[in-house]
Scaffold this motif. Sequence first.
Motif, PDB file in Angstrom:
ATOM      1  N   SER A 100       0.889  -0.947  -0.026  1.00 30.65           N
ATOM      2  CA  SER A 100      -0.090   0.061  -0.011  1.00 30.65           C
ATOM      3  C   SER A 100       0.893   1.171  -0.046  1.00 30.65           C
ATOM      4  CB  SER A 100      -0.949  -0.144   1.056  1.00 30.65           C
ATOM      5  OG  SER A 100      -0.204  -0.147   2.234  1.00 30.65           O
ATOM      6  N   THR A 101       2.190   1.221   0.724  1.00 35.12           N
ATOM      7  CA  THR A 101       2.903   2.397   0.804  1.00 35.12           C
ATOM      8  C   THR A 101       3.519   2.623  -0.686  1.00 35.12           C
ATOM      9  OG1 THR A 101       3.497   1.977   2.970  1.00 35.12           O
ATOM     10  CG2 THR A 101       4.771   3.324   1.775  1.00 35.12           C
ATOM     11  N   ILE A 102       3.908   1.626  -1.210  1.00 36.05           N
ATOM     12  CA  ILE A 102       4.499   1.672  -2.772  1.00 36.05           C
ATOM     13  C   ILE A 102       3.407   2.155  -3.791  1.00 36.05           C
ATOM     14  CG2 ILE A 102       5.749   0.679  -4.490  1.00 36.05           C
ATOM     15  CD1 ILE A 102       7.305   1.311  -2.034  1.00 36.05           C
ATOM     16  N   ALA A 103       2.296   1.692  -3.733  1.00 37.00           N
ATOM     17  CA  ALA A 103       1.055   2.071  -4.503  1.00 37.00           C
ATOM     18  C   ALA A 103       0.822   3.411  -4.345  1.00 37.00           C
ATOM     19  CB  ALA A 103       0.148   1.035  -4.270  1.00 37.00           C
ATOM     20  N   ALA A 104       0.545   3.859  -3.075  1.00 38.39           N
ATOM     21  CA  ALA A 104       0.156   5.321  -2.892  1.00 38.39           C
ATOM     22  C   ALA A 104       1.252   6.640  -3.483  1.00 38.39           C
ATOM     23  CB  ALA A 104       0.044   5.574  -1.290  1.00 38.39           C
TER      24      ALA A 104
END
Length: 268
Positions: A254-258
């Motif tokens: 989720s961090t990388i996707a954001a």
Amino acid sequence: MLTSTYGLGQLIADAVGRGYRNIIVGLGGSATNDGGTGMLQALGYRFVDGDGKDIGDRGGQILSRIARVDATGRLPRLDSVKFTALCDVVNPLLGPRGATYVYGPQKGADKTMLDVLEEGMNNFARIIPQKIVETPGAGAAGGLGAAMMAFLEAQLRPGIDTILDLSDFDRRLGGASLVITGEGRLDASTLMGKAPSGVLRRAAAHNVPVIAIGGSVDRGVDFSGFAAVMSINPPAMPLETAIKPEVAAGNIRSTIAAYLSAGRHRHS
């Protein structure tokens, strides 16, 4: 005060006994601050106090009591062994950037313990050549770097560079638009030769941006050079939840996707 590198010494002694003559030791994650004395005890070295008595204890607690080293019981086969120590940090043995004050708090030492351990490390340093005491990496793994250089004539090599070479990292950078690296906690020690800084140095030479992720981030540190530095954990998430593998994996995704969806990097 109590943990020691004795187990590492046992592993080395076993390898030497089995006939191995080229031994690579990774310095890091030791949870020790004993200057490598435990390892040396397992290899036959004895530490003697000011009264001439053998110091049978182990751990950082013995450092201040060491008056001399007795190497008469040293494993004779060590003379035919080549030692290489892989080291990701550049800390010297002593001082504010040394083994004790930088890494001791990470291993549970409080202020009182830190002062006692540093005083002991200064005492132990008297029997180590000054050049080694000041060598970058001497303070790695609670001073294990210094002990390996002084007593085993080990050659220190950057650990991350060795791993990157073995993994053919530079070739793999060809055509890459982004590198993602990280570690448990991103803080001042990250910039002292640890894995993320090594990755950044290699990638920068190829003009490939690097982002670093961690379980936590010290926002008081200047991480200039990285395209971004991010904590994967929501502020209110309890540690016991954050360390669950499935939770950590989800937080990384989720961090990388954001980051990518925010358009902060053109990803192909």
